[in-house]
Each structure stands twice: as C-alpha cells, then as structure tokens.
Design an enzyme around this catalytic site. Structure first.
Site, PDB file in Angstrom:
ATOM      1  N   LYS A 115       9.869  15.732  67.582  1.00  0.00           N
ATOM      2  CA  LYS A 115      10.879  16.776  67.833  1.00  0.00           C
ATOM      3  C   LYS A 115      10.882  17.804  66.704  1.00  0.00           C
ATOM      4  O   LYS A 115      10.886  19.011  66.941  1.00  0.00           O
ATOM      5  CB  LYS A 115      12.287  16.151  67.952  1.00  0.00           C
ATOM      6  CG  LYS A 115      12.422  15.115  69.041  1.00  0.00           C
ATOM      7  CD  LYS A 115      13.833  14.541  69.115  1.00  0.00           C
ATOM      8  CE  LYS A 115      14.273  13.780  67.882  1.00  0.00           C
ATOM      9  NZ  LYS A 115      13.464  12.562  67.585  1.00  0.00           N
TER      10      LYS A 115
ATOM     11  N   ARG B  22      23.268  13.161  70.311  1.00  0.00           N
ATOM     12  CA  ARG B  22      22.638  11.843  70.384  1.00  0.00           C
ATOM     13  C   ARG B  22      23.510  10.829  71.096  1.00  0.00           C
ATOM     14  O   ARG B  22      23.098   9.677  71.252  1.00  0.00           O
ATOM     15  CB  ARG B  22      22.429  11.357  68.959  1.00  0.00           C
ATOM     16  CG  ARG B  22      20.993  11.222  68.538  1.00  0.00           C
ATOM     17  CD  ARG B  22      21.044  10.859  67.074  1.00  0.00           C
ATOM     18  NE  ARG B  22      19.870  10.258  66.592  1.00  0.00           N
ATOM     19  CZ  ARG B  22      18.926  10.912  65.903  1.00  0.00           C
ATOM     20  NH1 ARG B  22      19.030  12.199  65.697  1.00  0.00           N
ATOM     21  NH2 ARG B  22      17.905  10.266  65.444  1.00  0.00           N
TER      22      ARG B  22
ATOM     23  N   ARG C 277       4.199   9.048  58.239  1.00  0.00           N
ATOM     24  CA  ARG C 277       4.840  10.352  57.933  1.00  0.00           C
ATOM     25  C   ARG C 277       5.095  10.499  56.433  1.00  0.00           C
ATOM     26  O   ARG C 277       5.551   9.584  55.758  1.00  0.00           O
ATOM     27  CB  ARG C 277       6.164  10.458  58.689  1.00  0.00           C
ATOM     28  CG  ARG C 277       6.993  11.659  58.235  1.00  0.00           C
ATOM     29  CD  ARG C 277       8.137  11.992  59.138  1.00  0.00           C
ATOM     30  NE  ARG C 277       8.923  10.856  59.539  1.00  0.00           N
ATOM     31  CZ  ARG C 277       9.756  10.867  60.564  1.00  0.00           C
ATOM     32  NH1 ARG C 277       9.894  11.957  61.293  1.00  0.00           N
ATOM     33  NH2 ARG C 277      10.441   9.786  60.869  1.00  0.00           N
TER      34      ARG C 277
ATOM     35  N   ARG D 149      10.168   8.537  54.006  1.00  0.00           N
ATOM     36  CA  ARG D 149      11.601   8.350  54.234  1.00  0.00           C
ATOM     37  C   ARG D 149      11.976   6.874  54.198  1.00  0.00           C
ATOM     38  O   ARG D 149      11.257   6.033  54.729  1.00  0.00           O
ATOM     39  CB  ARG D 149      11.983   8.946  55.602  1.00  0.00           C
ATOM     40  CG  ARG D 149      12.193  10.435  55.551  1.00  0.00           C
ATOM     41  CD  ARG D 149      12.303  11.094  56.909  1.00  0.00           C
ATOM     42  NE  ARG D 149      13.136  10.415  57.892  1.00  0.00           N
ATOM     43  CZ  ARG D 149      13.360  10.901  59.114  1.00  0.00           C
ATOM     44  NH1 ARG D 149      12.828  12.059  59.485  1.00  0.00           N
ATOM     45  NH2 ARG D 149      14.115  10.236  59.963  1.00  0.00           N
TER      46      ARG D 149
ATOM     47  N   ARG E 211      16.134   1.862  64.795  1.00  0.00           N
ATOM     48  CA  ARG E 211      16.361   3.241  65.272  1.00  0.00           C
ATOM     49  C   ARG E 211      15.941   3.375  66.736  1.00  0.00           C
ATOM     50  O   ARG E 211      16.603   4.049  67.518  1.00  0.00           O
ATOM     51  CB  ARG E 211      15.585   4.233  64.398  1.00  0.00           C
ATOM     52  CG  ARG E 211      16.251   4.458  63.040  1.00  0.00           C
ATOM     53  CD  ARG E 211      15.324   5.132  62.059  1.00  0.00           C
ATOM     54  NE  ARG E 211      14.859   6.429  62.489  1.00  0.00           N
ATOM     55  CZ  ARG E 211      13.780   7.046  61.997  1.00  0.00           C
ATOM     56  NH1 ARG E 211      13.062   6.478  61.048  1.00  0.00           N
ATOM     57  NH2 ARG E 211      13.435   8.226  62.435  1.00  0.00           N
TER      58      ARG E 211
HETATM   59  P1  AP5 Z   1       8.390  14.347  63.595  1.00  0.00           P
HETATM   60  O1  AP5 Z   1       8.183  15.713  64.146  1.00  0.00           O
HETATM   61  O2  AP5 Z   1       8.903  14.201  62.213  1.00  0.00           O
HETATM   62  O3  AP5 Z   1       9.229  13.464  64.640  1.00  0.00           O
HETATM   63  P2  AP5 Z   1      10.783  13.500  65.004  1.00  0.00           P
HETATM   64  O4  AP5 Z   1      10.891  13.263  66.478  1.00  0.00           O
HETATM   65  O5  AP5 Z   1      11.430  14.716  64.457  1.00  0.00           O
HETATM   66  O6  AP5 Z   1      11.208  12.181  64.240  1.00  0.00           O
HETATM   67  P3  AP5 Z   1      12.485  11.787  63.391  1.00  0.00           P
HETATM   68  O7  AP5 Z   1      12.172  10.417  62.878  1.00  0.00           O
HETATM   69  O8  AP5 Z   1      12.843  12.836  62.396  1.00  0.00           O
HETATM   70  O9  AP5 Z   1      13.552  11.699  64.486  1.00  0.00           O
HETATM   71  P4  AP5 Z   1      14.843  10.944  64.433  1.00  0.00           P
HETATM   72  O10 AP5 Z   1      15.509  11.545  65.580  1.00  0.00           O
HETATM   73  O11 AP5 Z   1      14.855   9.486  64.434  1.00  0.00           O
HETATM   74  O12 AP5 Z   1      15.342  11.243  62.930  1.00  0.00           O
HETATM   75  P5  AP5 Z   1      16.472  12.204  62.387  1.00  0.00           P
HETATM   76  O13 AP5 Z   1      16.003  12.771  61.129  1.00  0.00           O
HETATM   77  O14 AP5 Z   1      16.968  13.090  63.469  1.00  0.00           O
HETATM   78  O15 AP5 Z   1       6.972  13.577  63.740  1.00  0.00           O
HETATM   79  C1  AP5 Z   1       6.825  12.256  63.257  1.00  0.00           C
HETATM   80  C2  AP5 Z   1       5.445  12.123  62.605  1.00  0.00           C
HETATM   81  O16 AP5 Z   1       4.443  12.256  63.600  1.00  0.00           O
HETATM   82  C3  AP5 Z   1       5.129  13.199  61.554  1.00  0.00           C
HETATM   83  O17 AP5 Z   1       4.383  12.626  60.536  1.00  0.00           O
HETATM   84  C4  AP5 Z   1       4.292  14.244  62.327  1.00  0.00           C
HETATM   85  O18 AP5 Z   1       3.384  14.917  61.477  1.00  0.00           O
HETATM   86  C5  AP5 Z   1       3.590  13.375  63.349  1.00  0.00           C
HETATM   87  N1  AP5 Z   1       3.420  14.014  64.651  1.00  0.00           N
HETATM   88  C6  AP5 Z   1       4.303  14.783  65.330  1.00  0.00           C
HETATM   89  N2  AP5 Z   1       3.810  15.151  66.522  1.00  0.00           N
HETATM   90  C7  AP5 Z   1       2.591  14.573  66.612  1.00  0.00           C
HETATM   91  C8  AP5 Z   1       1.567  14.576  67.613  1.00  0.00           C
HETATM   92  N3  AP5 Z   1       1.741  15.216  68.781  1.00  0.00           N
HETATM   93  N4  AP5 Z   1       0.432  13.868  67.379  1.00  0.00           N
HETATM   94  C9  AP5 Z   1       0.251  13.202  66.220  1.00  0.00           C
HETATM   95  N5  AP5 Z   1       1.175  13.160  65.227  1.00  0.00           N
HETATM   96  C10 AP5 Z   1       2.331  13.847  65.431  1.00  0.00           C
HETATM   97  O19 AP5 Z   1      17.640  11.159  62.120  1.00  0.00           O
HETATM   98  C11 AP5 Z   1      17.590  10.239  61.052  1.00  0.00           C
HETATM   99  C12 AP5 Z   1      18.914   9.491  60.988  1.00  0.00           C
HETATM  100  O20 AP5 Z   1      19.988  10.414  60.727  1.00  0.00           O
HETATM  101  C13 AP5 Z   1      19.347   8.748  62.261  1.00  0.00           C
HETATM  102  O21 AP5 Z   1      18.769   7.457  62.339  1.00  0.00           O
HETATM  103  C14 AP5 Z   1      20.860   8.701  62.071  1.00  0.00           C
HETATM  104  O22 AP5 Z   1      21.226   7.719  61.143  1.00  0.00           O
HETATM  105  C15 AP5 Z   1      21.161  10.061  61.451  1.00  0.00           C
HETATM  106  N6  AP5 Z   1      21.426  11.080  62.478  1.00  0.00           N
HETATM  107  C16 AP5 Z   1      20.681  12.192  62.730  1.00  0.00           C
HETATM  108  N7  AP5 Z   1      21.209  12.894  63.726  1.00  0.00           N
HETATM  109  C17 AP5 Z   1      22.306  12.213  64.134  1.00  0.00           C
HETATM  110  C18 AP5 Z   1      23.267  12.430  65.161  1.00  0.00           C
HETATM  111  N8  AP5 Z   1      23.187  13.485  66.002  1.00  0.00           N
HETATM  112  N9  AP5 Z   1      24.263  11.540  65.293  1.00  0.00           N
HETATM  113  C19 AP5 Z   1      24.376  10.479  64.460  1.00  0.00           C
HETATM  114  N10 AP5 Z   1      23.488  10.195  63.478  1.00  0.00           N
HETATM  115  C20 AP5 Z   1      22.463  11.062  63.328  1.00  0.00           C
END
Ligand code: AP5
Length: 216
Positions: free
Chosen positions: A15, A90, A129, A162, A173
């Site tokens: 994402k 979410r 990552r 991370r 997660r």
């Molecule tokens: P990346 O683009 O970083 O993936 P992502 O979907 O953004 O993954 P996240 O882990 O950031 O999502 P998440 O939703 O769990 O975490 P968030 O930070 O929101 O890609 C991942 C890897 O793959 C990278 O290395 C990239 O280079 C590679 N890649 C990407 N596309 C690729 C492809 N097509 N092919 C090959 N490689 C590829 O949330 C973290 C925490 O914050 C949550 O667990 C929660 O505790 C809290 N939080 C965040 N938002 C909320 C909310 N709305 N409500 C409550 N808690 C929240």
C-alpha cells in the site's frame, strides 16, 4: 471537488509503495496512519508512546486516538485537492468516522483499491523491508534494494528494520487484519467503491494496474 482514495489491503502488500507513486502521479497527498504514528514515536510524544505499546504487539491503536490524528491531518491546507489514505480506515468505526469527516469537507470516499496477495508474499515482503530513519523511504533487500546496503538512496540516512516486522508480530498483524479490517472489504464493496488489484505482481505491474483501474 476533492478526490479521496482509500488503499485497502493486508500488512506488507505494498500500500505504502503504491501510495507514493500515486501521489506523484496526481495532486493528492499521501497520508499513512502508520507513518504518522512512527513520526510520533520518533519524537517521543505522548501519542507516540501510546501507539508504540500497541504497534509492538501488532495490535491496532484505539479508534478514538487514530480518528483524532487523521482528523487533524486532513484539516491541513495541503489536503485541499484530496488525499490517498494508506492504512486508514482499518475498522468499521474508522470508516464511518472518515465518511463523516469527509462529509464535513463536502466530499466522500471516491474509490477503494483493494490490494491482495497471499500470506507467503506478505511474510516475504515484511521480512525483507528496510526503511529510512529520516523520512521513511522504503526498500526491500530483494525486490527493491538500495544502491548501498543500509543507506537510503534519497537522503543518505541509515536504513532500519521495523520492530513490528518481526515474524511473530507480522503473524499477529495478519490475524488482526482478518479479524478487524476485512469487514471493510464488504462495506466498500456494497457501496460500489471497491476495485480489486492483484498485489502479488511486480511493483511496476501493480502501479500500472492501479492507474488503469483508477482511470475507469
Ligand atoms: P509496503 O509498501 O511497505 O507495504 P504496506 O502495505 O504499506 O505495508 P505496511 O506493513 O506498512 O502496512 P501495515 O498496514 O501493516 O502497516 P502500517 O504502517 O499501516 O511494502 C512492503 C515491502 O514489500 C517493502 O519492502 C516494499 O519495498 C516491498 N514491495 C512492495 N510492493 C512490492 C511488489 N509489488 N513486489 C515486490 N516487493 C514489493 O501500520 C503499522 C501499525 O500501526 C499497525 O499494526 C497498528 O498498530 C498501527 N496502525 C496504523 N494504522 C492504524 C489504524 N488506522 N488504526 C489503528 N492502528 C493503526
């Protein structure tokens, strides 16, 4: 009128990667709830301390706190033309709050690209990552390596892994995603806003599928 896009999908599906490219291709601002929490953690704010206690376990930060943070961010002047939301909403409560907030701004969620991939792909992506300390630029040791290992191509800062990308935390997660976020797939599908994108393809292919779907 402003445009609001919600990127929906499991942890590590890409994402954030796609949101960066979409923001460059449009005049929309990329808002990542995870990045906002990580900036607060880095700055050791009260919000950061609270968020960390949930994030380290792979649990969601409570809705009220998260909604207030997003409300504050979308009221900033740079969001006038619209927003690409990454990681928010979410939960059903967050989705309802978002509709209300956007309604107050005279808008609504326009489209929800739902990026999918199976669990093995998510584990491989989160496991490899690396993110930059200064501005959160994201790399992958196999799929998108930096020119120099451990150093950000863009700003030269140190790359780190991370805390919540540890295997056990990723497993939780993914579990939390299925339990608390999956209902949004149905919610946005019923609203006629969901478009499904195969996130298992290469980054470039996912971008091109996304842009093509958004054009329609
Ligand atoms: P990346 O683009 O970083 O993936 P992502 O979907 O953004 O993954 P996240 O882990 O950031 O999502 P998440 O939703 O769990 O975490 P968030 O930070 O929101 O890609 C991942 C890897 O793959 C990278 O290395 C990239 O280079 C590679 N890649 C990407 N596309 C690729 C492809 N097509 N092919 C090959 N490689 C590829 O949330 C973290 C925490 O914050 C949550 O667990 C929660 O505790 C809290 N939080 C965040 N938002 C909320 C909310 N709305 N409500 C409550 N808690 C929240």
């Amino acid at each position: 009128m402003a445009t609001y896009i919600v990127l929906l999908g499991p942890p590590g599906v890409g994402k954030g990667t796609q949101a960066v490219v979409l923001a460059q291709a449009t005049s929309l601002v990329h808002i990542s709830s995870g990045d906002l929490f990580r900036v607060n953690i880095k700055n050791q704010t009260e919000l950061g301390k609270l968020a960390k206690s949930y994030m380290d376990k792979g649990e969601l930060v409570p809705d009220d706190v998260t909604i207030a943070m997003i409300r504050d961010r979308i009221s900033q002047p740079d969001c006038k033309a619209g927003v690409i939301f990454d990681g928010f909403p979410r939960t059903p409560k967050q989705a309802q709050a978002l509709e209300k907030m956007l309604g107050e701004l005279g808008g609504h969620v326009d489209v929800v690209p739902y990026i999918t991939a199976d669990e093995q792909v998510l584990i491989e992506r989160t496991g490899g990552r690396w993110s930059c300390r200064a501005q959160g630029h994201v790399y992958h040791e196999k799929f998108n390596p930096p020119k120099e290992a451990g150093v950000c191509d863009v700003d030269g800062s140190v790359l780190y892994q991370r805390d919540d990308d540890k295997k056990e935390t990723v497993a939780n997660r993914i579990h939390v995603y299925f339990e608390q976020t999956m209902p949004l797939v149905d919610y946005y599908h019923k609203a006629g806003k969901l478009i499904e994108i195969d996130g298992a393809k290469s980054m470039e292919q996912v971008t091109s599928d996304l842009l093509a779907a958004l054009k329609k």
